[in-house]
Design a protein around this motif. Structure first.
Motif, short mmCIF file in Angstrom:
data_model
loop_
_atom_site.label_atom_id
_atom_site.label_comp_id
_atom_site.label_asym_id
_atom_site.label_seq_id
_atom_site.Cartn_x
_atom_site.Cartn_y
_atom_site.Cartn_z
N SER A 62 0.81 -1.22 0.00
CA SER A 62 0.00 0.00 0.00
C SER A 62 0.84 1.27 0.00
O SER A 62 0.42 2.30 -0.52
N PHE A 63 2.03 1.20 0.58
CA PHE A 63 2.86 2.40 0.71
C PHE A 63 4.14 2.36 -0.12
O PHE A 63 4.97 3.25 -0.02
N LYS A 64 4.27 1.33 -0.96
CA LYS A 64 5.50 1.13 -1.73
C LYS A 64 5.91 2.36 -2.53
O LYS A 64 7.07 2.74 -2.55
N GLU A 65 4.97 2.99 -3.20
CA GLU A 65 5.27 4.13 -4.08
C GLU A 65 5.11 5.48 -3.40
O GLU A 65 5.31 6.51 -4.04
N GLU A 66 4.74 5.52 -2.13
CA GLU A 66 4.47 6.78 -1.45
C GLU A 66 5.65 7.21 -0.59
O GLU A 66 6.39 6.38 -0.09
N LYS A 67 5.79 8.54 -0.43
CA LYS A 67 6.80 9.06 0.48
C LYS A 67 6.23 9.07 1.88
O LYS A 67 5.04 9.31 2.07
N GLY A 68 7.07 8.82 2.84
CA GLY A 68 6.64 8.85 4.23
C GLY A 68 6.58 10.26 4.77
O GLY A 68 7.24 11.17 4.27
N VAL A 69 5.80 10.44 5.81
CA VAL A 69 5.73 11.72 6.52
C VAL A 69 7.04 11.87 7.30
O VAL A 69 7.48 10.94 7.97
N ILE A 70 7.64 13.04 7.20
CA ILE A 70 8.94 13.26 7.85
C ILE A 70 8.76 13.44 9.36
O ILE A 70 7.95 14.25 9.81
#
Length: 140
Positions: A62-70
């Motif tokens: 689900s999060f593979k292509e997303e940037k994480g919240v810093i």
């Protein structure tokens, strides 16, 4: 003979004492603090088995292509639900099938001190079913 007020009081006590059943997996809210201000971390419901209905997926996918919240190193992430689960497990995912269990205390966990992207799976179990949620942070 029961008076109307006694009957109403009895019904009120019964309705207040019985917990309402969840009709669907509850929403997960995750947040951390940056310079004293609340920072909401987006979450996704990735898998569940609820009332006979099932879905499949995982936090990593689900999060593979997303940037994480810093977030800052060693930040605390607080997780909450409208109704607390009977069981709660937090996992740090390293791949679609690899993970390590993360220490969770009072619905909080601490992110690593090392910079990088981290995907977490939060598994909750309620009387009504089981749900797995994901979130992603970037430690910087």
């Amino acid at each position: 003979m029961f008076s109307l007020s006694m009957v109403m009081t009895f019904m009120l006590l019964i309705s207040c004492s019985s917990e309402e059943k969840l009709q669907s997996p509850p929403e997960l809210v995750a947040k951390s603090k940056i310079d004293g201000a609340d920072l909401e971390i987006p979450t996704k419901l990735t898998t569940y088995n609820w009332g006979g209905e099932m879905t499949y997926g995982g936090p990593w996918e689900s999060f593979k292509e997303e940037k994480g919240v810093i977030v800052k190193p060693d930040s605390t992430v607080e997780i909450s639900f409208p109704k607390n689960p009977d069981e709660l497990i937090v996992r740090q995912h390293t791949s679609s099938s690899g993970f390590t269990i993360v220490d969770e205390t009072n619905h909080t966990f601490i992110v690593p001190s090392q910079p990088g992207q981290y995907v977490y799976g939060i598994s909750g179990k309620w009387e009504e079913g089981i749900a797995l949620y994901g979130l992603k942070v970037e430690v910087k």
